[in-house]
Design an enzyme around this catalytic site. Structure first.
Site, mmCIF file in Angstrom:
data_model
loop_
_atom_site.group_PDB
_atom_site.id
_atom_site.type_symbol
_atom_site.label_atom_id
_atom_site.label_comp_id
_atom_site.label_asym_id
_atom_site.label_seq_id
_atom_site.Cartn_x
_atom_site.Cartn_y
_atom_site.Cartn_z
ATOM 1 N N TYR A 80 -1.500 -3.445 -6.591
ATOM 2 C CA TYR A 80 -1.250 -4.263 -5.410
ATOM 3 C C TYR A 80 -2.261 -4.081 -4.283
ATOM 4 C CZ TYR A 80 1.588 -7.383 -2.645
ATOM 5 O OH TYR A 80 2.035 -8.481 -1.940
ATOM 6 N N GLY A 81 -2.728 -5.168 -3.747
ATOM 7 C CA GLY A 81 -3.464 -5.235 -2.479
ATOM 8 C C GLY A 81 -4.436 -4.093 -2.264
ATOM 9 N N ASN A 138 -3.078 -14.406 12.084
ATOM 10 C CA ASN A 138 -2.599 -15.490 12.941
ATOM 11 C C ASN A 138 -3.509 -15.714 14.137
ATOM 12 O OD1 ASN A 138 0.325 -16.730 12.350
ATOM 13 N ND2 ASN A 138 0.094 -14.723 11.389
ATOM 14 N N GLY A 195 -0.022 -19.992 18.883
ATOM 15 C CA GLY A 195 -0.998 -20.850 19.567
ATOM 16 C C GLY A 195 -1.064 -20.615 21.070
ATOM 17 N N ASN A 242 -1.111 -17.822 22.420
ATOM 18 C CA ASN A 242 -1.945 -16.641 22.700
ATOM 19 C C ASN A 242 -3.318 -17.036 23.243
ATOM 20 O OD1 ASN A 242 0.139 -14.967 21.874
ATOM 21 N ND2 ASN A 242 -0.584 -14.865 19.750
ATOM 22 N N CYS A 265 0.706 -7.273 11.993
ATOM 23 C CA CYS A 265 0.968 -7.401 13.434
ATOM 24 C C CYS A 265 0.203 -8.550 14.078
ATOM 25 C CB CYS A 265 0.659 -6.096 14.142
ATOM 26 S SG CYS A 265 1.823 -4.793 13.713
ATOM 27 N N GLY A 266 -0.381 -9.440 13.271
ATOM 28 C CA GLY A 266 -0.883 -10.669 13.880
ATOM 29 C C GLY A 266 -2.372 -10.945 13.840
ATOM 30 N N SER A 322 -1.338 -3.301 10.454
ATOM 31 C CA SER A 322 -0.981 -4.206 9.365
ATOM 32 C C SER A 322 0.263 -5.022 9.728
ATOM 33 C CB SER A 322 -0.698 -3.398 8.100
ATOM 34 O OG SER A 322 -1.837 -2.654 7.769
ATOM 35 N N LYS A 365 -9.554 -1.963 1.860
ATOM 36 C CA LYS A 365 -9.283 -0.809 2.710
ATOM 37 C C LYS A 365 -10.072 0.429 2.268
ATOM 38 C CE LYS A 365 -7.094 -3.411 5.148
ATOM 39 N NZ LYS A 365 -5.819 -3.839 5.541
ATOM 40 N N ASP A 389 -9.454 -9.504 9.004
ATOM 41 C CA ASP A 389 -8.890 -8.167 8.738
ATOM 42 C C ASP A 389 -9.853 -7.009 9.021
ATOM 43 O OD1 ASP A 389 -6.456 -6.837 7.779
ATOM 44 O OD2 ASP A 389 -7.667 -6.155 6.089
ATOM 45 N N ARG A 449 2.051 -11.969 -0.257
ATOM 46 C CA ARG A 449 0.729 -12.304 0.286
ATOM 47 C C ARG A 449 0.123 -13.532 -0.379
ATOM 48 N NH1 ARG A 449 -1.673 -8.580 4.316
ATOM 49 N NH2 ARG A 449 -0.022 -7.045 4.587
ATOM 50 N N ARG A 455 0.836 -1.193 0.000
ATOM 51 C CA ARG A 455 0.000 0.000 0.000
ATOM 52 C C ARG A 455 0.872 1.244 0.000
ATOM 53 N NH1 ARG A 455 -1.895 1.011 4.326
ATOM 54 N NH2 ARG A 455 -1.207 -0.767 5.532
ATOM 55 N N HIS A 508 -10.534 -2.111 11.582
ATOM 56 C CA HIS A 508 -9.455 -2.980 11.097
ATOM 57 C C HIS A 508 -9.279 -4.121 12.100
ATOM 58 C CE1 HIS A 508 -4.993 -3.103 9.532
ATOM 59 N NE2 HIS A 508 -5.752 -3.984 8.907
HETATM 60 P P1 GTP Z 1 -2.349 -7.527 7.650
HETATM 61 O O1 GTP Z 1 -2.886 -8.562 6.751
HETATM 62 O O2 GTP Z 1 -1.285 -6.695 7.045
HETATM 63 O O3 GTP Z 1 -3.409 -6.653 8.246
HETATM 64 O O4 GTP Z 1 -1.549 -8.286 8.846
HETATM 65 P P2 GTP Z 1 -2.057 -9.125 10.104
HETATM 66 O O5 GTP Z 1 -2.350 -8.197 11.231
HETATM 67 O O6 GTP Z 1 -3.124 -10.067 9.711
HETATM 68 O O7 GTP Z 1 -0.737 -9.919 10.530
HETATM 69 P P3 GTP Z 1 -0.386 -11.479 10.377
HETATM 70 O O8 GTP Z 1 -1.235 -12.338 11.246
HETATM 71 O O9 GTP Z 1 -0.338 -11.818 8.955
HETATM 72 O O10 GTP Z 1 1.078 -11.498 10.984
HETATM 73 C C1 GTP Z 1 2.109 -10.720 10.459
HETATM 74 C C2 GTP Z 1 3.439 -11.248 10.921
HETATM 75 O O11 GTP Z 1 3.506 -11.295 12.351
HETATM 76 C C3 GTP Z 1 3.721 -12.653 10.422
HETATM 77 O O12 GTP Z 1 5.038 -12.729 9.957
HETATM 78 C C4 GTP Z 1 3.531 -13.501 11.651
HETATM 79 O O13 GTP Z 1 4.343 -14.654 11.615
HETATM 80 C C5 GTP Z 1 3.898 -12.573 12.802
HETATM 81 N N1 GTP Z 1 3.123 -12.917 14.019
HETATM 82 C C6 GTP Z 1 1.788 -13.112 14.088
HETATM 83 N N2 GTP Z 1 1.399 -13.470 15.330
HETATM 84 C C7 GTP Z 1 2.531 -13.501 16.079
HETATM 85 C C8 GTP Z 1 2.804 -13.813 17.465
HETATM 86 O O14 GTP Z 1 1.918 -14.142 18.264
HETATM 87 N N3 GTP Z 1 4.097 -13.701 17.873
HETATM 88 C C9 GTP Z 1 5.096 -13.350 17.017
HETATM 89 N N4 GTP Z 1 6.336 -13.280 17.499
HETATM 90 N N5 GTP Z 1 4.889 -13.074 15.706
HETATM 91 C C10 GTP Z 1 3.633 -13.144 15.246
HETATM 92 C C1 SPV Z 2 -3.003 -4.267 5.474
HETATM 93 O O1 SPV Z 2 -2.033 -3.634 5.052
HETATM 94 O O2 SPV Z 2 -3.542 -4.025 6.576
HETATM 95 C C2 SPV Z 2 -3.544 -5.386 4.681
HETATM 96 C C3 SPV Z 2 -3.020 -5.598 3.344
HETATM 97 O O3 SPV Z 2 -4.442 -6.076 5.136
HETATM 98 S S1 SPV Z 2 -3.684 -4.548 2.144
HETATM 99 O O4 SPV Z 2 -4.812 -5.203 1.530
HETATM 100 O O5 SPV Z 2 -2.641 -4.285 1.156
HETATM 101 O O6 SPV Z 2 -4.150 -3.318 2.764
HETATM 102 MN MN MN Z 3 -4.941 -5.534 7.300
#
Ligand code: GTP
Ligand code: SPV
Ligand code: MN
Length: 636
Positions: A246-247, A303, A545, A547, A299-300, A297, A255, A322, A419, A96, A275
């Protein structure tokens, strides 16, 4: 702009094969509602495409778009899986572009707050209608020359739900068509919801490379980085995006619509577009709770949304990863949430069978992988898959470079913002009610960010207003999801800094105001931090896990169990109340509140919020800051 006359027939089975002199390659223009026809005709006149394709969401259409992209070299099949493709972008178009994303309103302060002089406002970029007109006139006329004008009718949220909203995206990118088919509900059924002139969000996207071109097209990925521009008109519910494929720059349902435009609609209508992931956790007694969580973005969210519990007795199910649209039910007072999306556009690096098996299992078919590496046997590869891939495997990196896994540790296979794009319905733990038109009742709201220093694993807000303050002071280390470089700690209030669609002061006030309706059942608000590190920069918390242990505590708090005690920054778990069985963590380090850090932090937070928001910073937040200042001064 002049209108061209639209040939319209009341007899719907009559198909026209041309609009003006532009051939209609696929779809029946005559079936579209007349206000849609008028808008499309104007956009065709503006963009002068080669031909027109009105999408219907069918499988056949997916096959046509895929075949085309494979033939023109934009996609290549990953032969290890079924209907999976790899896509490599121009390396200048990988994330973005926040610096080129604007909100357009007549009144500047409808879009952005009254920042103090000298404070560079980062809570939205505003341009006047006159100013943007020049930029638009410099880009869109003729921008689709030689390309197909795709019309994508889609629903954000389950089709027909009263919580859902309709959009139509015009694009000249078949990659966007394919991705939108995964990320949103694309269907010709949409038109029937617009039959009586109902409103919809108008999205126009162009890669910004009319044909023929003298520009060199890198990786068969047309884009125009010098001229990239993403513009929002919140008053008229319109988005125009140019130059990037992109995205979040090009999948305009995400978004642009579901956060920025929907945020403004939500403000006007009294709900929230956030978000946030949505998940459910069921304990061994079969008691289920729904949780929404906002992290910036990368930050997890993805996951957490689909985590595999590291301790027995819990079932986690995913509703969204998301974005959440939420509103307080007028009758029951419950906060009900829907996921407006239909797919996951997830960060690939770091995803593996240990950290997030459900994500891996979701993307083994019908998925698109962008800017990842490829193994010699036609599989995807990215950083984090080392232990699941035999050493010596030949990898073709996203840059095209080939290397053998394990030989040179400095080699990188993927862009850090690479992605996967996969249908949510394929997630092994997708909730059977993830498409429930009524939404699901939220019991807890979590905020969090990457905070290497000072910030404990979990904090519970004292009350709603304090929770809004916790969200307003959210900070996080920058990531590769946007163009920021390095690992700076940035403010990202509500994890919405790049996504807010109107004056951030009003946005915070909007949150605060939900307390004023006595019937509203306000969920408890929490702040979590998986990313605190020790003196050797090692994570103090195992994350992923594990968490679930924090979620378990949060749910117990949602049930008012007596497991929290007050501190200077909020309620913290009583020692021993968080299940750490089988873990080797340094609890005291994880939970410590270093006085110097917090004293500095609250001063910096006040300075930043005051600089950014000026007099738009709600008084209630100033009071919260003052109270926190007094509390942290008492820390020993
Ligand atoms: P966007 O799609 O950009 O909004 O990101 P998101 O908030 O969905 O983040 P995502 O879950 O894809 O995690 C982003 C990165 O953080 C990845 O590389 C994960 O491996 C890492 N990550 C996620 N959860 C954890 C956690 O609990 N601990 C650690 N150390 N890293 C984590
Ligand atoms: C983010 O950046 O928070 C995403 C990826 O989820 S994008 O769709 O590029 O905004
Ligand atoms: Mn996002």
């Amino acid at each position: 702009m002049e209108d061209i006359t639209v040939p319209f027939s009341e007899v719907h089975h009559v198909t026209i094969d041309k609009l003006g002199d532009v051939p209609i390659k696929r779809g029946n223009f005559q079936l579209l509602p007349s206000h849609v026809q008028t808008w499309l005709a104007q956009m065709i006149q503006l963009c002068t495409p080669r031909d027109i394709h009105i999408c219907d969401g069918s499988d056949e259409e997916g096959e046509i778009a895929t075949k085309l992209l494979v033939e023109n070299g934009q996609l290549s099949p990953l032969k290890k899986y079924q209907n999976c493709y790899i896509c490599l972008t121009d390396p200048r178009d990988v994330a973005r572009v926040e610096s080129k994303t604007f909100l357009i309103t007549k009144d500047k302060f409808q879009s952005v707050p009254h920042s103090r002089e000298g404070a560079n406002c980062v809570l939205g970029l505003w341009k006047s209608p006159d100013e943007i007109k020049k930029d638009i006139d410099d880009r869109f006329p003729g921008c689709m020359r030689g390309r197909t004008f795709y019309v994508i009718p889609y629903s954000m949220g389950p089709m027909g739900s009263s919580l859902s909203k309709i959009g139509v995206e015009i694009t000249d990118s078949a990659y966007v068509v394919l991705s939108m088919r995964v990320m949103t509900h694309v269907s010709s059924e949409i038109w029937k919801y617009l039959r009586n002139g109902e409103e919809f969000v108008r999205c126009l996207h162009s890669v910004g490379v009319p044909l023929p071109t003298t520009q060199s097209i890198v990786n068969n990925w047309p884009c125009n980085p010098e001229k990239t521009l993403v513009v929002h008109f919140p008053d008229s519910r319109k988005v125009m995006s140019f130059g990037s494929g992109y995205g979040g720059n090009s999948l305009l349902g995400k978004k642009c619509f579901a956060l920025r435009i929907a945020g403004r609609i939500a403000y006007d209508e009294g709900w929230l577009a956030e978000h946030m992931l949505i998940m459910s956790v069921t304990n061994s007694q079969g008691e289920e709770k729904f949780i929404a969580a906002a992290f910036p973005s990368a930050c997890g969210k993805t996951n957490l949304a689909m985590l595999t519990p590291a301790i027995p007795g819990y079932t986690v199910r995913c509703i969204g990863d998301d974005i959440a649209w939420m509103r307080f039910d007028k009758e029951t007072g419950e906060l009900r949430a829907i996921n407006p999306e239909a797919g996951f556009f997830g960060v690939a690096p770091g995803t593996n069978m240990k950290t997030n098996p459900n994500a891996i299992l979701t993307c083994l078919q019908n998925s698109i992988f962008t800017n990842v590496g490829e193994t010699a046997d036609g599989g995807f590869y990215w950083e984090g898959l080392e232990e699941e891939t035999p050493a010596g495997t030949e990898i073709t990196a996203w840059t095209g470079e080939k290397y053998k896994l394990g030989e040179d540790k400095t080699k990188k296979s993927s862009h850090p913002n690479a992605r996967f794009c996969c249908p949510a319905r394929q997630c092994p733990i997708i909730h059977d009610k993830w498409q429930d038109p009524a939404g699901l009742p939220i019991s807890a709201i979590i905020f969090g960010g990457r905070r290497p220093e000072g910030v404990p694993l979990v904090i519970e807000a004292f009350n709603w207003t304090h929770g809004v303050f916790l969200a307003a002071q959210l900070k996080s280390e920058s990531t590769a999801a946007a163009e920021h470089t390095g690992k700076r700690i940035m403010h990202d209030p509500f994890a919405m800094r790049p996504f807010v669609g109107y004056n951030f002061g009003k946005y915070i006030q909007h949150w605060l105001d939900f307390e004023k309706t006595p019937n509203n059942k306000l969920p408890k608000i929490f702040h979590v931090n998986w990313f605190r590190v020790d003196e050797n920069k090692k994570f103090l918390w195992p994350g992923y896990g594990d968490n679930i242990r924090v979620l378990d505590w949060i749910i117990r708090r949602a049930n008012n169990e007596d497991v929290a005690e007050p501190s200077a920054v909020g309620l913290l778990p009583k020692k021993g109340s968080l299940n750490l069985q089988g873990l080797n963590v340094d609890w005291d380090k994880l939970m410590a509140l270093p006085k110097a850090y917090w004293v500095g932090d609250i001063d910096e937070t006040l300075q930043w919020l005051d600089g950014q928001l000026g007099d738009d910073l709600p008084q209630a937040i100033r009071e919260q800051i003052q109270k926190q200042k007094e509390r942290v001064a008492q820390l020993s």
